[in-house]
Design a protein around this motif. Structure first.
Motif, PDB file in Angstrom:
ATOM      1  N   VAL A 161      -6.652   4.422   2.165  1.00  0.00           N
ATOM      2  CA  VAL A 161      -6.740   5.718   2.002  1.00  0.00           C
ATOM      3  C   VAL A 161      -6.491   6.482   0.749  1.00  0.00           C
ATOM      4  O   VAL A 161      -6.968   7.126   0.136  1.00  0.00           O
ATOM      5  N   SER A 162      -5.106   5.934   0.243  1.00  0.00           N
ATOM      6  CA  SER A 162      -4.669   6.296  -1.418  1.00  0.00           C
ATOM      7  C   SER A 162      -5.789   5.920  -2.202  1.00  0.00           C
ATOM      8  O   SER A 162      -6.070   6.312  -3.245  1.00  0.00           O
TER       9      SER A 162
ATOM     10  N   VAL B 201      -9.792   1.291  -7.000  1.00  0.00           N
ATOM     11  CA  VAL B 201     -10.541   0.183  -6.501  1.00  0.00           C
ATOM     12  C   VAL B 201      -9.802  -1.182  -6.348  1.00  0.00           C
ATOM     13  O   VAL B 201      -9.917  -1.831  -5.133  1.00  0.00           O
ATOM     14  N   TRP B 202      -8.860  -1.140  -7.160  1.00  0.00           N
ATOM     15  CA  TRP B 202      -7.833  -2.422  -6.803  1.00  0.00           C
ATOM     16  C   TRP B 202      -7.035  -2.149  -5.470  1.00  0.00           C
ATOM     17  O   TRP B 202      -6.860  -2.950  -4.855  1.00  0.00           O
ATOM     18  N   MET B 203      -6.439  -1.076  -5.176  1.00  0.00           N
ATOM     19  CA  MET B 203      -6.009  -0.539  -3.966  1.00  0.00           C
ATOM     20  C   MET B 203      -6.875  -0.836  -2.867  1.00  0.00           C
ATOM     21  O   MET B 203      -6.601  -1.271  -1.736  1.00  0.00           O
ATOM     22  N   ILE B 204      -8.150  -0.514  -2.898  1.00  0.00           N
ATOM     23  CA  ILE B 204      -9.086  -0.791  -1.915  1.00  0.00           C
ATOM     24  C   ILE B 204      -9.273  -2.103  -1.688  1.00  0.00           C
ATOM     25  O   ILE B 204      -9.160  -2.914  -0.326  1.00  0.00           O
ATOM     26  N   MET B 205      -9.380  -3.112  -2.732  1.00  0.00           N
ATOM     27  CA  MET B 205      -9.299  -4.507  -2.569  1.00  0.00           C
ATOM     28  C   MET B 205      -7.779  -5.251  -2.171  1.00  0.00           C
ATOM     29  O   MET B 205      -8.088  -6.077  -1.362  1.00  0.00           O
ATOM     30  N   ASN B 206      -6.856  -4.251  -2.306  1.00  0.00           N
ATOM     31  CA  ASN B 206      -5.545  -4.789  -1.845  1.00  0.00           C
ATOM     32  C   ASN B 206      -5.529  -4.649  -0.259  1.00  0.00           C
ATOM     33  O   ASN B 206      -5.135  -5.464   0.600  1.00  0.00           O
ATOM     34  N   ALA B 207      -6.263  -3.370   0.268  1.00  0.00           N
ATOM     35  CA  ALA B 207      -6.226  -3.132   1.501  1.00  0.00           C
ATOM     36  C   ALA B 207      -7.117  -4.285   2.299  1.00  0.00           C
ATOM     37  O   ALA B 207      -6.729  -4.831   3.439  1.00  0.00           O
TER      38      ALA B 207
END
Length: 163
Positions: free
Chosen positions: A35-36, A53-59
């Motif tokens: 979400v963030s 984009v990195w946070m979405i890959m982390n998710a």
């Protein structure tokens, strides 16, 4: 397809409720990162977009490792989850904390801090489990008593040597 005959590393002293707490924290961390990350991508600054984009890959990685049933449509999900289960707790801690810190380094904003907080907390939980169980009070009291006796003996030896 059989993955490997290596024993899972989760049997290193974690109780069932702590294992579920770590898994739940990983899933919640994945949701908050996703979400963030989406909110972070709604900007014109390239560093915010890269962090999002990195946070979405982390998710995606957190969901793949902690809740592979959410990724049933991906062919390699079970294999990746089995490999993640064979990692030791300290390895998971370093991996999860490291991947949560990278977006913060890329773009230090409130969105990246709050979005990666739960993912980082998942790494901290795994790190705490790597430290092991706390000792019981009786053995701790014995150790303290032995130290006190040794200190008293040293003190009496020095006092006798002065006389």
């Amino acid at each position: 397809a059989a993955v490997s005959s290596a024993p899972p590393a989760q049997d290193e002293g974690m109780t069932w409720w702590y294992r579920w707490l770590c898994r739940l924290s990983g899933v919640l961390g994945a949701v908050s990162c996703a979400v963030s990350g989406l909110f972070n991508c709604i900007t014109v600054r390239p560093l915010n977009i890269a962090a999002g984009v990195w946070m979405i890959m982390n998710a995606f990685t957190l969901l793949l490792c902690e809740a592979p049933f959410c990724c049933q449509f991906i062919e390699f999900a079970n294999t990746a989850a089995a490999k993640a289960d064979r990692l030791r707790s300290w390895q998971k801690a370093v991996f999860y904390c490291g991947m949560a810190v990278i977006p913060i380094i890329i773009s230090l904003t409130l969105t990246t801090l709050l979005g990666n907080a739960i993912a980082f907390a998942t790494g901290v939980l795994y790190g705490l489990s790597a430290l092991g169980k706390k000792g019981d009070a009786i053995s701790y009291a014995r150790i303290q008593q032995q130290k006190q006796q040794v200190d008293e003996e040293k003190l009496t030896d020095t006092l006798e040597g002065e006389l």
